[in-house]
Design an enzyme around this catalytic site. Structure first.
Site, PDB file in Angstrom:
ATOM      1  N   CYS A  82      30.400 -13.715  -3.503  1.00 43.09           N
ATOM      2  CA  CYS A  82      28.944 -14.174  -3.250  1.00 43.09           C
ATOM      3  C   CYS A  82      28.041 -15.206  -2.879  1.00 43.09           C
ATOM      4  O   CYS A  82      26.630 -14.182  -2.154  1.00 43.09           O
ATOM      5  CB  CYS A  82      28.322 -13.779  -4.807  1.00 43.09           C
ATOM      6  SG  CYS A  82      29.458 -11.797  -5.295  1.00 43.09           S
TER       7      CYS A  82
ATOM      8  N   GLU B 276      24.030  -8.314 -12.450  1.00 45.50           N
ATOM      9  CA  GLU B 276      24.946  -9.124 -12.612  1.00 45.50           C
ATOM     10  C   GLU B 276      25.294 -10.425 -12.631  1.00 45.50           C
ATOM     11  O   GLU B 276      24.947 -11.114 -11.244  1.00 45.50           O
ATOM     12  CB  GLU B 276      26.361  -7.797 -12.366  1.00 45.50           C
ATOM     13  CG  GLU B 276      27.057  -8.830 -13.801  1.00 45.50           C
ATOM     14  CD  GLU B 276      27.448  -9.095 -15.327  1.00 45.50           C
ATOM     15  OE1 GLU B 276      26.361  -8.045 -15.939  1.00 45.50           O
ATOM     16  OE2 GLU B 276      26.715  -9.727 -16.123  1.00 45.50           O
TER      17      GLU B 276
ATOM     18  N   LYS C 208      18.072 -12.183  -8.530  1.00 41.06           N
ATOM     19  CA  LYS C 208      19.531 -12.199  -8.282  1.00 41.06           C
ATOM     20  C   LYS C 208      19.538 -13.376  -7.363  1.00 41.06           C
ATOM     21  O   LYS C 208      20.339 -14.249  -7.292  1.00 41.06           O
ATOM     22  CB  LYS C 208      19.951 -10.640  -8.570  1.00 41.06           C
ATOM     23  CG  LYS C 208      21.596 -10.779  -8.404  1.00 41.06           C
ATOM     24  CD  LYS C 208      22.299 -11.553  -9.277  1.00 41.06           C
ATOM     25  CE  LYS C 208      24.148 -11.759  -8.636  1.00 41.06           C
ATOM     26  NZ  LYS C 208      24.962 -12.867  -9.525  1.00 41.06           N
TER      27      LYS C 208
END
Ligand SMILES: NC(=O)C1=CN([C@@H]2O[C@H](COP(=O)(O)OP(=O)(O)OC[C@H]3O[C@@H](n4cnc5c(N)ncnc54)[C@H](O)[C@@H]3O)[C@@H](O)[C@H]2O)C=CC1
Ligand SMILES: O=C(O)[C@H]1O[C@H](OP(=O)(O)OP(=O)(O)OC[C@H]2O[C@@H](n3ccc(=O)[nH]c3=O)[C@H](O)[C@@H]2O)[C@H](O)[C@@H](O)[C@@H]1O
Length: 478
Positions: free
Chosen positions: A275, A160, A219
């Protein structure tokens, strides 16, 4: 190919908004978001959602009870679904092998084991959490080792890319959707099933498919590149402060080169969020495990500069306030890691706040979206639990926060901070009144004309007789 039932394990910042948007765009699909936390599920089922995201409440209201459900019945959700998203947290490991760097995959593993335990028909399992390369292989190994007769699994990687504060927009209009899977007919069929979901609202050219490992690494790479840009501009900001260059002007000049682009060049008190640091550290650990020490060191530097930037900003506050902040009152405006979110994970405000508390400063903190309990939790020192009680006051508005303080410190770029009545604030503060703009969002000229001493990132704001021990101590002319 068309799917009827989806389950999402993990009702957090990713699972909740992602499944809400899927439910809105795919009304013929039923989606159940499950979580172990009863509190979180209760909040998703209430008018007070557990996360603040612009635009999210309306879509949840539209879909909830129709084809979107939030539940703690994990096993039931798994059993009924044809496709399962794993959206659990993957924090940095704080124990054992890889402590402080590797991703902790215990939540992923327990979700995979639960699926293997309760599934009685075949499933597509989609890894949406951010994971190290080859995590899908581990999930596959766990599932296959526990497979029942007639149950088959395909594991896909579908990372995502949403950012908090713009999650709904990012989900509705993604730059790309990335899907990695096995390069076998079964793998390709599973990829097509997931593509079918996204094609409800994303054009085909924006849906990229590739092998699982490339998808997992992409990612980590995307977050590492973004974090690296911020550290690059923040490194420039240090040079600017020493030379008289202006970091905004440098960012503009650099960013107008179409090969470089102008996004993510905003100098700041340092990046926060759950993150960037975690994923860059994850990359560092991966490189160390692959015996690539030079590459590991390269990415580690992105984190080092971020830590340096936070420390440097706090040091400038202390130095500007005549080298001591002990017993001084300092207003912190903004505690979230960025605007338009109530999330404080790894927020630079926590780090700056703690540095100032270590020096004995009294903090008066205001944030429009972060709860008192969260601020208290974030600043609590386990070795000295009374410190927060003694040194921190949490305020309901920015004027109350500024009252009687020596300095205002902007840590989050909330829009409302741009339009405060600074003349009123100035009058209510001790003199000389200082503003430290850690986000470069305020009108510095105007603040200086009101009488404030203004210090910001990446720019020297000169006024005659301004006390600048920071600059002179480093041998720079003021
Ligand atoms: N927060 C963000 O903006 C983004 C996060 N990601 C990645 O997505 C993943 C999830 O992140 P967040 O949503 O922020 O985490 P979060 O901490 O908000 O949510 C994770 C949820 O999973 C639940 N959970 C953990 N183990 C479970 C289990 N075995 N069964 C059922 N529920 C379980 C937890 O109770 C929690 O509610 C992470 O890997 C993160 O790196 C990716 C893109 C954006
Ligand atoms: O994997 C993730 O969790 C997500 O991480 C980031 O999203 P997020 O952390 O929510 O927010 P960002 O907008 O990227 O901001 C991160 C931090 O960098 C800071 N920042 C951002 C941009 C900039 O130019 N300067 C800067 O200091 C922000 O203030 C914030 O503290 C990425 O932008 C998402 O694509 C990704 O999906």
């Amino acid at each position: 190919m068309p799917l009827k039932k989806i389950c999402c394990i993990g009702a957090g910042y990713v699972g909740g908004p992602t499944c809400t948007v899927i439910a809105q765009k795919c009304p013929e699909v039923t989606i159940t978001v499950v979580d172990l936390s009863q509190e979180r599920i209760d909040q998703w089922n209430s008018d007070n959602l557990p996360i603040f995201e612009p635009g999210l409440d309306d879509i949840v209201k539209e879909c909830r009870g129709r084809n979107l459900f939030f539940s703690t019945e994990v096993d039931k959700g798994i059993k009924e679904a044809e496709l399962i998203f794993i959206c659990v947290n993957t924090p940095t490991k704080n124990y054992g092998l890889g402590k402080g760097r590797a991703a902790d995959l215990k939540y992923i593993e327990s979700a995979a084991r639960r699926i293997a335990e309760v599934a009685n028909n075949s499933k597509i399992v989609v890894e949406k959490s951010t994971v190290p390369v080859k995590a899908a292989e581990s999930i596959t190994a766990i599932l296959k080792a526990n497979t029942k007769p007639n149950v088959k699994y395909q594991v896909l990687s579908n990372p995502e890319f949403l950012a908090e504060g713009t999650a709904v927009k990012d989900l509705m209009f993604p730059d790309r959707v990335l899907i990695g899977g096995e390069q076998t007919p079964e793998g390709q069929e599973a990829i097509q099933s997931l593509c079918w979901i996204y094609k409800h609202w994303v054009t085909e050219e924006r849906i990229i498919t590739m092998n699982t490992w490339s998808s997992e690494l992409s990612k980590l790479a995307a977050n590492a590149f973004l974090a690296q840009r911020i550290s690059s501009i923040n490194a420039m900001s240090a040079i600017c402060e020493m030379t008289g260059a202006d970091v905004n002007e440098v960012a503009h000049a650099v960013g107008t080169d179409s090969r470089i682009g102008n996004k993510f060049l905003q100098a700041s008190v340092g990046f926060g969020g759950s993150c960037f640091q975690k994923d860059v550290l994850n990359m560092v650990y991966l490189c160390e495990c692959l015996n690539l020490p030079e590459v590991a060191e390269y990415w580690q530097q992105v984190i080092k500069i971020n830590e340096y930037q936070r420390r440097r900003f706090a040091d400038r506050i202390i130095e500007s306030l005549f080298n001591t902040v002990t017993n001084k009152k300092i207003a912190i405006l903004g505690f979230a890691f960025k605007k338009d979110t109530g999330d404080t994970r790894e927020s630079s405000a926590i780090h700056v706040g703690r540095y100032l508390m270590d020096e004995g400063a009294n903090l008066r903190i205001y944030d429009p979206k972060v709860s008192r309990q969260q601020i208290t939790r974030d600043l609590t020192d386990s070795e000295d639990p009374n410190k927060v009680r003694d040194l921190v006051t949490i305020c309901d508005d920015p004027y109350q926060a500024a009252l009687g303080t020596h300095a205002l410190v902007v840590c989050t770029e909330w829009d409302e901070f741009k339009t405060l009545e600074y003349d009123r604030i100035y009058k209510s503060m001790l003199k000389p009144a200082f503003v430290f703009d850690g986000r470069l969002i305020l009108d510095h000229e105007k603040l200086m004309s009101l009488g404030f001493q203004v210090i910001t990132i990446g720019k020297r704001l000169q006024r005659p007789n301004v006390h600048r021990p920071y600059a002179t101590a480093k041998g720079v002319q003021s």
